[in-house]
Write a protein that holds these residues in place. Structure first.
Motif, PDB file in Angstrom:
ATOM      1  N   CYS A 281       2.532  -1.137   4.731  1.00  9.21           N
ATOM      2  CA  CYS A 281       1.134  -0.765   5.099  1.00  9.21           C
ATOM      3  C   CYS A 281       1.196  -0.040   6.489  1.00  9.21           C
ATOM      4  CB  CYS A 281       0.491  -2.103   5.552  1.00  9.21           C
ATOM      5  SG  CYS A 281      -1.312  -1.981   6.094  1.00  9.21           S
ATOM      6  N   ASN A 282       1.667  -0.377   7.375  1.00  6.71           N
ATOM      7  CA  ASN A 282       2.000   0.444   8.768  1.00  6.71           C
ATOM      8  C   ASN A 282       3.165   1.493   8.811  1.00  6.71           C
ATOM      9  OD1 ASN A 282      -0.511  -0.429  10.571  1.00  6.71           O
ATOM     10  ND2 ASN A 282       0.306  -2.419   9.528  1.00  6.71           N
TER      11      ASN A 282
ATOM     12  N   THR B  21       1.820   1.087  13.656  1.00  8.98           N
ATOM     13  CA  THR B  21       0.291   1.358  13.755  1.00  8.98           C
ATOM     14  C   THR B  21      -0.226  -0.059  13.493  1.00  8.98           C
ATOM     15  OG1 THR B  21       0.443   2.071  11.270  1.00  8.98           O
ATOM     16  CG2 THR B  21       0.513   3.822  13.281  1.00  8.98           C
ATOM     17  N   MET B  22      -1.510   0.011  13.651  1.00  3.75           N
ATOM     18  CA  MET B  22      -2.111  -1.447  13.674  1.00  3.75           C
ATOM     19  C   MET B  22      -3.053  -1.574  12.485  1.00  3.75           C
ATOM     20  SD  MET B  22      -0.527  -2.868  16.222  1.00  3.75           S
ATOM     21  CE  MET B  22      -1.618  -4.380  16.479  1.00  3.75           C
ATOM     22  N   LYS B  23      -2.865  -0.891  11.516  1.00  4.93           N
ATOM     23  CA  LYS B  23      -3.909  -0.871  10.339  1.00  4.93           C
ATOM     24  C   LYS B  23      -3.718  -2.353   9.639  1.00  4.93           C
ATOM     25  CE  LYS B  23      -3.104   1.443   6.684  1.00  4.93           C
ATOM     26  NZ  LYS B  23      -3.013   2.779   5.764  1.00  4.93           N
ATOM     27  N   SER B  24      -4.486  -2.815   9.155  1.00  2.00           N
ATOM     28  CA  SER B  24      -4.786  -4.226   8.225  1.00  2.00           C
ATOM     29  C   SER B  24      -5.033  -3.603   6.837  1.00  2.00           C
ATOM     30  CB  SER B  24      -5.570  -5.260   8.963  1.00  2.00           C
ATOM     31  OG  SER B  24      -5.592  -6.443   8.143  1.00  2.00           O
ATOM     32  N   GLY B  25      -4.293  -4.218   5.768  1.00  2.00           N
ATOM     33  CA  GLY B  25      -4.856  -3.871   4.501  1.00  2.00           C
ATOM     34  C   GLY B  25      -3.615  -4.729   3.652  1.00  2.00           C
ATOM     35  N   ILE B  26      -3.666  -3.921   2.415  1.00  2.00           N
ATOM     36  CA  ILE B  26      -2.755  -4.242   1.225  1.00  2.00           C
ATOM     37  C   ILE B  26      -1.305  -4.353   1.655  1.00  2.00           C
ATOM     38  CG2 ILE B  26      -1.844  -3.895  -1.054  1.00  2.00           C
ATOM     39  CD1 ILE B  26      -4.553  -2.867  -1.792  1.00  2.00           C
TER      40      ILE B  26
ATOM     41  N   GLU C  71       0.907  -1.111   0.008  1.00  2.00           N
ATOM     42  CA  GLU C  71      -0.132   0.100  -0.022  1.00  2.00           C
ATOM     43  C   GLU C  71       0.889   1.134   0.023  1.00  2.00           C
ATOM     44  OE1 GLU C  71      -3.422   2.023   2.800  1.00  2.00           O
ATOM     45  OE2 GLU C  71      -3.212  -0.128   2.791  1.00  2.00           O
ATOM     46  N   ASN C  72       1.877   1.097   0.778  1.00  2.00           N
ATOM     47  CA  ASN C  72       3.035   2.453   0.968  1.00  2.00           C
ATOM     48  C   ASN C  72       4.451   1.904   0.408  1.00  2.00           C
ATOM     49  OD1 ASN C  72       0.927   4.323   1.859  1.00  2.00           O
ATOM     50  ND2 ASN C  72       0.904   2.865   3.668  1.00  2.00           N
ATOM     51  N   LYS C  73       5.126   2.598  -0.094  1.00  2.00           N
ATOM     52  CA  LYS C  73       6.480   2.086  -0.399  1.00  2.00           C
ATOM     53  C   LYS C  73       7.231   2.250   0.633  1.00  2.00           C
ATOM     54  CE  LYS C  73       9.995   3.443  -3.951  1.00  2.00           C
ATOM     55  NZ  LYS C  73      10.351   4.524  -4.957  1.00  2.00           N
ATOM     56  N   PRO C  74       7.887   0.875   0.864  1.00  2.00           N
ATOM     57  CA  PRO C  74       8.577   0.929   2.245  1.00  2.00           C
ATOM     58  C   PRO C  74       9.847   1.496   2.357  1.00  2.00           C
ATOM     59  CG  PRO C  74       7.952  -1.335   1.162  1.00  2.00           C
ATOM     60  CD  PRO C  74       7.643  -0.437   0.300  1.00  2.00           C
ATOM     61  N   PHE C  75      10.265   2.133   3.530  1.00  2.00           N
ATOM     62  CA  PHE C  75      11.291   3.097   3.702  1.00  2.00           C
ATOM     63  C   PHE C  75      11.696   3.081   5.206  1.00  2.00           C
ATOM     64  CE2 PHE C  75       8.039   6.113   4.867  1.00  2.00           C
ATOM     65  CZ  PHE C  75       8.594   6.761   5.614  1.00  2.00           C
ATOM     66  N   LEU C  76      13.014   3.381   5.218  1.00  2.00           N
ATOM     67  CA  LEU C  76      13.457   3.611   6.816  1.00  2.00           C
ATOM     68  C   LEU C  76      14.150   4.988   6.720  1.00  2.00           C
ATOM     69  CD1 LEU C  76      15.213   0.324   7.855  1.00  2.00           C
ATOM     70  CD2 LEU C  76      12.822   1.160   8.421  1.00  2.00           C
ATOM     71  N   GLU C  77      13.771   5.839   7.666  1.00  2.14           N
ATOM     72  CA  GLU C  77      14.647   7.216   7.882  1.00  2.14           C
ATOM     73  C   GLU C  77      14.932   7.061   9.144  1.00  2.14           C
ATOM     74  OE1 GLU C  77      13.555  11.849   7.161  1.00  2.14           O
ATOM     75  OE2 GLU C  77      11.791  10.401   7.066  1.00  2.14           O
ATOM     76  N   PHE C  78      16.761   7.158   9.259  1.00  2.00           N
ATOM     77  CA  PHE C  78      17.394   7.448  10.393  1.00  2.00           C
ATOM     78  C   PHE C  78      17.557   8.713  10.862  1.00  2.00           C
ATOM     79  CE2 PHE C  78      18.330   3.332   8.322  1.00  2.00           C
ATOM     80  CZ  PHE C  78      18.283   2.471   9.537  1.00  2.00           C
ATOM     81  N   ASP C  79      17.422   9.108  12.143  1.00  5.68           N
ATOM     82  CA  ASP C  79      17.937  10.282  12.863  1.00  5.68           C
ATOM     83  C   ASP C  79      19.069   9.837  13.895  1.00  5.68           C
ATOM     84  OD1 ASP C  79      18.405  12.549  14.583  1.00  5.68           O
ATOM     85  OD2 ASP C  79      16.382  12.963  14.572  1.00  5.68           O
ATOM     86  N   THR C  80      20.166  10.057  13.252  1.00  2.92           N
ATOM     87  CA  THR C  80      21.480   9.374  13.926  1.00  2.92           C
ATOM     88  C   THR C  80      21.785  10.367  15.122  1.00  2.92           C
ATOM     89  OG1 THR C  80      22.812  10.722  12.259  1.00  2.92           O
ATOM     90  CG2 THR C  80      22.600   8.308  11.999  1.00  2.92           C
TER      91      THR C  80
ATOM     92  N   ALA D 112       1.637  -8.844   3.620  1.00  2.28           N
ATOM     93  CA  ALA D 112       2.577  -9.991   3.534  1.00  2.28           C
ATOM     94  C   ALA D 112       3.949  -9.578   3.430  1.00  2.28           C
ATOM     95  CB  ALA D 112       1.895 -10.765   2.531  1.00  2.28           C
ATOM     96  N   VAL D 113       4.135  -8.689   2.790  1.00  5.79           N
ATOM     97  CA  VAL D 113       5.263  -7.914   2.505  1.00  5.79           C
ATOM     98  C   VAL D 113       5.898  -7.153   3.956  1.00  5.79           C
ATOM     99  CG1 VAL D 113       6.832  -6.337   1.410  1.00  5.79           C
ATOM    100  CG2 VAL D 113       5.115  -7.528   0.051  1.00  5.79           C
ATOM    101  N   GLU D 114       5.127  -6.697   4.519  1.00  3.46           N
ATOM    102  CA  GLU D 114       5.289  -6.178   5.731  1.00  3.46           C
ATOM    103  C   GLU D 114       5.765  -6.932   6.829  1.00  3.46           C
ATOM    104  OE1 GLU D 114       2.940  -3.523   9.080  1.00  3.46           O
ATOM    105  OE2 GLU D 114       3.047  -2.644   7.148  1.00  3.46           O
ATOM    106  N   SER D 115       5.267  -8.278   6.978  1.00  2.82           N
ATOM    107  CA  SER D 115       5.719  -9.205   7.805  1.00  2.82           C
ATOM    108  C   SER D 115       6.999  -9.724   7.309  1.00  2.82           C
ATOM    109  CB  SER D 115       4.652 -10.410   7.614  1.00  2.82           C
ATOM    110  OG  SER D 115       5.104 -11.740   8.396  1.00  2.82           O
ATOM    111  N   LYS D 116       7.598  -9.808   6.215  1.00  8.32           N
ATOM    112  CA  LYS D 116       8.805 -10.194   6.026  1.00  8.32           C
ATOM    113  C   LYS D 116       9.954  -9.007   6.106  1.00  8.32           C
ATOM    114  CE  LYS D 116       7.224 -13.418   2.142  1.00  8.32           C
ATOM    115  NZ  LYS D 116       7.752 -14.667   3.055  1.00  8.32           N
ATOM    116  N   ILE D 117       9.194  -7.868   5.732  1.00 10.82           N
ATOM    117  CA  ILE D 117      10.305  -6.648   6.338  1.00 10.82           C
ATOM    118  C   ILE D 117      10.547  -6.601   7.751  1.00 10.82           C
ATOM    119  CG2 ILE D 117      10.508  -4.157   6.568  1.00 10.82           C
ATOM    120  CD1 ILE D 117       8.988  -4.166   3.699  1.00 10.82           C
TER     121      ILE D 117
END
Length: 260
Positions: free
Chosen positions: A189-190, A214-219, A169-178, A222-227
């Motif tokens: 998704c979340n 967050t606890m949203k469920s949606g598209i 649903e959303n492009k997966p990303f990580l943003e670090f504040d070092t 499955a990918v989110e679980s692997k990430i």
């Protein structure tokens, strides 16, 4: 006239001798210690699915890295009494298949032919027995937690691209504040948040802790679980270049690939 000619010859000889005497000392083998990107192989740019690199550990006489697809490791053989000579023995690799195996094959063949080296502390050429260039190595920049600063897209999970894993649903990303040692992002998704920790004295160690979402469920679940599974396995990172970083698990596997 003859005297002037003789004097000129003597002066010219002195200049030549001085020039030769002022040449740079050959690069000591210990300068090869550390991490190197493989820039070229057999004169061609080393392009592959993953950034090819070598880590040379002269103290333990070990070599390991990535040939473009698979992890490699082996032994370093050096003659400490003869500068400029080096070779590698017992090179082994994992057995994954990638889209571009030509570069990896060329790198492995080249490593088996290496007999010497030349260059500087930032760029080294590995040569064969006749002095022909096989591999060009470029020193990787010094890295620290600061190298992770900013936003990175998650492109692969354990070598599999996000597109192959499934729809998100959303492009997966990580943003670090070092500065604050925190991480924010989206797992597909979340929204996710947490803190990052390092082992004292280990500049490339990395561990995620106190991860919440967050606890949203949606598209994309499955990918989110692997990430999220991969995030929990992360124990360190490899800085390939300013736009690509690999988060590794405890076994050295590429858990997550991050791209600017």
């Amino acid at each position: 006239m003859k005297k002037r000619s003789l004097l000129g010859t003597i002066l010219l000889s002195g200049i030549i001798m001085t020039g030769c005497g002022s040449s740079k000392t050959a690069l000591e083998v210990n300068a090869l210690n550390g991490d190197w990107n493989i820039a070229t192989v057999n004169g061609q740019q080393a392009t592959a699915d993953k950034q090819p690199y070598l880590k040379l550990n002269l103290q333990d006489k070990e070599i390991y890295g990535c040939a473009g697809c698979n992890r490699i490791n082996g032994q370093i053989e050096i003659n400490e009494n003869e500068t400029g000579k080096i070779s590698f023995g017992q090179i082994g690799s994992t057995r994954m298949l990638c889209n571009n195996m030509a570069t990896e094959t060329a790198i492995l063949e080249a490593l088996n032919k290496v007999k010497g080296y030349e260059g500087t502390e930032n760029e080294v050429i590995l040569t064969d027995a006749k002095g022909n260039a096989l591999l060009t190595l470029v020193k990787r920049p010094e890295i620290s937690l600061e190298s992770l600063k900013g936003k990175w897209n998650i492109t692969h999970v354990y070598g599999i691209s996000i597109d192959e894993l499934g729809e998100v649903e959303n492009k997966p990303f990580l943003e670090f504040d070092t500065d604050k040692k925190t991480v924010h992002g989206n797992a597909g998704c979340n929204i996710i948040n947490g803190v990052v920790e390092q082992t004292e004295g280990a500049k490339t160690s990395l561990k995620f802790n106190q991860m919440i979402s967050t606890m949203k469920s949606g598209i994309g679940m499955a990918v989110e679980s692997k990430i999220m599974e991969a995030i929990n396995q992360v124990s360190g990172f490899t800085f390939e270049n300013e736009k690509r970083i690999i988060l590794n698990d405890a076994n050295g596997n590429n858990a997550l690939t991050l791209v600017k």
